[in-house]
Design an enzyme around this catalytic site. Sequence first.
Site, PDB file in Angstrom:
ATOM      1  N   TYR A  95      11.631 -24.903 -13.509  1.00 14.16           N
ATOM      2  CA  TYR A  95      12.260 -23.650 -13.282  1.00 14.16           C
ATOM      3  C   TYR A  95      11.594 -22.233 -14.025  1.00 14.16           C
ATOM      4  O   TYR A  95      10.876 -22.542 -14.779  1.00 14.16           O
ATOM      5  CB  TYR A  95      13.810 -23.580 -13.657  1.00 14.16           C
ATOM      6  CG  TYR A  95      14.336 -23.361 -15.205  1.00 14.16           C
ATOM      7  CD1 TYR A  95      14.044 -24.514 -15.691  1.00 14.16           C
ATOM      8  CD2 TYR A  95      14.930 -22.188 -15.569  1.00 14.16           C
ATOM      9  CE1 TYR A  95      14.505 -24.117 -17.145  1.00 14.16           C
ATOM     10  CE2 TYR A  95      15.456 -21.894 -16.853  1.00 14.16           C
ATOM     11  CZ  TYR A  95      15.076 -23.060 -17.631  1.00 14.16           C
ATOM     12  OH  TYR A  95      15.522 -22.780 -18.894  1.00 14.16           O
ATOM     13  N   LYS A 103       8.900 -26.223 -18.842  1.00  9.50           N
ATOM     14  CA  LYS A 103      10.430 -25.317 -18.438  1.00  9.50           C
ATOM     15  C   LYS A 103      10.964 -26.323 -17.387  1.00  9.50           C
ATOM     16  O   LYS A 103      11.409 -25.972 -16.251  1.00  9.50           O
ATOM     17  CB  LYS A 103       9.936 -24.087 -18.040  1.00  9.50           C
ATOM     18  CG  LYS A 103      11.250 -23.098 -18.144  1.00  9.50           C
ATOM     19  CD  LYS A 103      11.032 -21.699 -18.290  1.00  9.50           C
ATOM     20  CE  LYS A 103      12.290 -20.829 -18.265  1.00  9.50           C
ATOM     21  NZ  LYS A 103      13.076 -21.044 -19.373  1.00  9.50           N
ATOM     22  N   GLU A 125      12.381 -23.094 -32.346  1.00  7.35           N
ATOM     23  CA  GLU A 125      12.726 -22.022 -31.534  1.00  7.35           C
ATOM     24  C   GLU A 125      14.249 -21.940 -31.479  1.00  7.35           C
ATOM     25  O   GLU A 125      14.736 -22.813 -32.200  1.00  7.35           O
ATOM     26  CB  GLU A 125      12.122 -22.035 -30.118  1.00  7.35           C
ATOM     27  CG  GLU A 125      12.430 -23.417 -29.405  1.00  7.35           C
ATOM     28  CD  GLU A 125      12.028 -23.518 -27.878  1.00  7.35           C
ATOM     29  OE1 GLU A 125      11.690 -22.480 -27.323  1.00  7.35           O
ATOM     30  OE2 GLU A 125      11.837 -24.757 -27.495  1.00  7.35           O
ATOM     31  N   LEU A 127       8.926 -24.145 -25.816  1.00  8.26           N
ATOM     32  CA  LEU A 127       8.493 -23.434 -24.756  1.00  8.26           C
ATOM     33  C   LEU A 127       7.928 -22.063 -25.236  1.00  8.26           C
ATOM     34  O   LEU A 127       8.364 -21.449 -25.923  1.00  8.26           O
ATOM     35  CB  LEU A 127       9.778 -23.171 -23.984  1.00  8.26           C
ATOM     36  CG  LEU A 127       9.484 -22.541 -22.656  1.00  8.26           C
ATOM     37  CD1 LEU A 127       9.188 -23.456 -21.543  1.00  8.26           C
ATOM     38  CD2 LEU A 127      10.523 -21.602 -22.034  1.00  8.26           C
TER      39      LEU A 127
HETATM   40  N1  PDD Z   1      15.123 -19.509 -21.333  1.00  8.81           N
HETATM   41  N2  PDD Z   1      12.690 -21.100 -25.483  1.00  8.81           N
HETATM   42  C1  PDD Z   1      13.683 -21.760 -24.533  1.00  8.81           C
HETATM   43  C2  PDD Z   1      14.086 -23.227 -24.854  1.00  8.81           C
HETATM   44  C3  PDD Z   1      14.257 -21.090 -23.323  1.00  8.81           C
HETATM   45  O1  PDD Z   1      15.097 -21.736 -22.699  1.00  8.81           O
HETATM   46  C4  PDD Z   1      13.662 -19.618 -23.123  1.00  8.81           C
HETATM   47  C5  PDD Z   1      14.414 -18.848 -22.253  1.00  8.81           C
HETATM   48  C6  PDD Z   1      12.768 -19.409 -24.218  1.00  8.81           C
HETATM   49  C7  PDD Z   1      12.297 -17.726 -23.931  1.00  8.81           C
HETATM   50  O2  PDD Z   1      11.311 -17.561 -22.793  1.00  8.81           O
HETATM   51  P1  PDD Z   1      11.104 -16.459 -22.088  1.00  8.81           P
HETATM   52  O3  PDD Z   1      10.575 -15.481 -23.126  1.00  8.81           O
HETATM   53  O4  PDD Z   1      10.084 -16.644 -21.165  1.00  8.81           O
HETATM   54  O5  PDD Z   1      12.291 -16.080 -21.470  1.00  8.81           O
HETATM   55  C8  PDD Z   1      12.306 -19.971 -25.349  1.00  8.81           C
HETATM   56  C9  PDD Z   1      15.757 -18.639 -20.057  1.00  8.81           C
HETATM   57  C10 PDD Z   1      15.979 -17.242 -20.214  1.00  8.81           C
HETATM   58  C11 PDD Z   1      16.803 -19.632 -19.495  1.00  8.81           C
HETATM   59  O6  PDD Z   1      16.804 -20.778 -19.614  1.00  8.81           O
HETATM   60  O7  PDD Z   1      17.753 -19.027 -19.076  1.00  8.81           O
END
Ligand code: PDD
Length: 294
Positions: free
Chosen positions: A41, A157, A189, A213
Amino acid sequence: MQVKFGNSMSDFVYLNGKYPPAIEAQVSILDRGFMFGDGVYEVIPVYSGKAFALEEHLERLQQSLDAVEIKNPFALADWQGIIQHLIEINTGAQDAAIYLQITRGVMEKRDHVYSREMTPTVLVMCRPVEFPSQDKNTRGVKAITQEDNRWGDCHIKSINLLPNVLLKQYAVDQKAAESILIRNGYVIEGSVSNLFIVKNDTIRTPPKGRNMLGGITRDLIIKICAKNKIVAQEKLISEDDLHDADEVWLTSSTKEIVPVTTLNQHKVGGGVPGPKWHQLIDLYQAYKQSVMRG
Ligand code: PDD
């Protein structure tokens, strides 16, 4: 009939070539996404009706798809068309997030082994988001540390989010906003975010690898720092470094840059968002404005 955007039942979604209201959109119980969490996703912020950093998100989507051997059903221009159309038909979608999910598709019988010839299931939703206001952010949030008990391929992801769900829920139950994940003594993270620290005016974030991620927001912050001649290191952060930091931030597409002012039971820095956070959030907002104008 016009329905106000924000009604999760009646907002339009994209599902396998059609744009039905969410309540009418249906997926088979034999879909591998439902059975195995077999899919990937993306979450893409939408500001003033325009998708932000779309190409970067679609590039990461391609990396996730390649890693799990699902063929990308669309070219870049097709994705852009679907997303723009979805924003347009959801009248009033100004500040929102695009949720995009691709699963391996529907199988005949439940079997761990997959065929490489399956037709993926494609879902795209456009949901309202309240991006954090400057005022809300300046209060900062509490975070707690937890052991990272996720799998070894966190760079994908994946829709398989049970560990992240439990880690986040645990934080919220402790009246915290996020769990910061520690693996072998190093900070990786957050459960739904990336992490930055500041020590002696130097910004640092863990290097990318299979255990985290690679966030689009993270990459953007590093780019903004470089453009403004601000030092931002991609370097391992030990648990001690975290506890010793002057500032700690969490970053993601929907929360942008969130200052952590309490870590476990202790104040971070002075217990208020630090000067580097103020500098970066202003630069981030300015960058957003310039991209959305252009
Ligand atoms: N998730 N690390 C993890 C485990 C995450 O789920 C997310 C964001 C990030 C940040 O990634 P980005 O800057 O590309 O949004 C890092 C999204 C927002 C979610 O699962 O809803």
